[in-house]
Design a protein around this motif. Sequence first.
Motif, mmCIF file in Angstrom:
data_model
loop_
_atom_site.group_PDB
_atom_site.id
_atom_site.type_symbol
_atom_site.label_atom_id
_atom_site.label_comp_id
_atom_site.label_asym_id
_atom_site.label_seq_id
_atom_site.Cartn_x
_atom_site.Cartn_y
_atom_site.Cartn_z
ATOM 1 N N UNK A 70 0.816 -1.216 0.000
ATOM 2 C CA UNK A 70 0.000 0.000 0.000
ATOM 3 C C UNK A 70 0.849 1.264 0.000
ATOM 4 N N UNK A 71 2.111 1.138 0.379
ATOM 5 C CA UNK A 71 3.000 2.294 0.323
ATOM 6 C C UNK A 71 3.321 2.716 -1.095
ATOM 7 N N UNK A 72 3.248 1.768 -2.018
ATOM 8 C CA UNK A 72 3.475 2.058 -3.436
ATOM 9 C C UNK A 72 2.179 2.181 -4.222
ATOM 10 N N UNK A 73 1.111 1.615 -3.692
ATOM 11 C CA UNK A 73 -0.162 1.531 -4.414
ATOM 12 C C UNK A 73 -0.754 2.913 -4.667
ATOM 13 N N UNK A 207 5.406 10.321 -0.866
ATOM 14 C CA UNK A 207 6.163 10.559 0.362
ATOM 15 C C UNK A 207 6.570 9.255 1.035
ATOM 16 N N UNK A 208 5.813 8.194 0.836
ATOM 17 C CA UNK A 208 6.139 6.914 1.473
ATOM 18 C C UNK A 208 7.253 6.188 0.730
ATOM 19 N N UNK A 209 7.125 6.099 -0.598
ATOM 20 C CA UNK A 209 8.097 5.294 -1.339
ATOM 21 C C UNK A 209 8.489 5.879 -2.684
ATOM 22 N N UNK A 210 8.111 7.101 -2.966
ATOM 23 C CA UNK A 210 8.464 7.711 -4.243
ATOM 24 C C UNK A 210 7.362 7.679 -5.272
ATOM 25 N N UNK A 211 6.350 6.807 -5.084
ATOM 26 C CA UNK A 211 5.228 6.740 -6.003
ATOM 27 C C UNK A 211 5.653 6.472 -7.432
ATOM 28 N N UNK A 212 5.075 7.195 -8.338
ATOM 29 C CA UNK A 212 5.404 7.035 -9.755
ATOM 30 C C UNK A 212 6.836 7.457 -10.074
ATOM 31 N N UNK A 213 7.457 8.187 -9.162
ATOM 32 C CA UNK A 213 8.783 8.756 -9.433
ATOM 33 C C UNK A 213 9.891 8.037 -8.662
ATOM 34 N N UNK A 214 9.602 6.881 -8.094
ATOM 35 C CA UNK A 214 10.556 6.247 -7.183
ATOM 36 C C UNK A 214 11.857 5.819 -7.865
ATOM 37 N N UNK A 215 11.835 5.596 -9.161
ATOM 38 C CA UNK A 215 13.054 5.190 -9.858
ATOM 39 C C UNK A 215 13.707 6.357 -10.610
ATOM 40 N N UNK A 216 13.144 7.535 -10.451
ATOM 41 C CA UNK A 216 13.717 8.685 -11.141
ATOM 42 C C UNK A 216 14.973 9.153 -10.411
ATOM 43 N N UNK A 217 15.996 9.454 -11.139
ATOM 44 C CA UNK A 217 17.287 9.814 -10.545
ATOM 45 C C UNK A 217 17.259 11.138 -9.801
#
Length: 258
Positions: A70-73, A207-217
Amino acid sequence: MIGICKARWLQGYRTMKYPDGPPPELPARFAGRPAVDGARCGRDCRACAAACPTGALATAAGGGTPSIDLGLCLFCRACEAACPQQAIRFGRDHRLAAARREDLTVRGPADPVPAAFNAGMRKLFGRSLKLRQVSAGGCNACEADTNVLNTLAWDLGRFGIQFVASPRHADGLLITGPVTKHMELALQKTYAATPAPRLVIAVGACAIAGGLFREHRETCGGAASVVPVDLFVPGCPPHPLTILDGLLRLLGRVADGR
């Protein structure tokens, strides 16, 4: 002036009674805590996993029942629509906030509501909590739903919880957004300027895990990568009721099991 007073009188008492009364009615499109029915799951989760834009749905080793982080959902329900066995269903439960990041993972059809209560925070801030809101690169959706709590209908101040302009006047931070690289130092300085003891609340998937941007540098992948977090509130964005529930359960104003 007489007309204004008359209109206000006719409006009556408009602040909701929750938590002493029932919570406000949620919209039909609201997506709450999901459930995964292992009995219906076909153990081939490629379609469901491929549909998830953030990788929140993970398959278990050996083909077991999948889990949803749910942190990424984003609560977009794409996995629900893609599941050929209709094993994934999003419910209506708004109680999503958790004190521990690992408690945000759903693995079965009836996972319990995660614990959010913090006895130490209740002792310190149970009757008065001042928060500095930090937008760390968000889209303003989480900020907007947080601001709703200040309106007449919700009246966050009746619980002794208020937002302040300066971290030096705050008991903690409420962080939204994935924490961009440009906001990393600003967030660190804001945290350092908040007097100890202090708490940190991460609101929203970014804020929890980066969401849609979690792999963005250019992002740090969430608030926990920069500062310690005491409460995680999932959603994209979380409903104001989900945010309020998390705050009240954190401080023991509402029991975790309620």
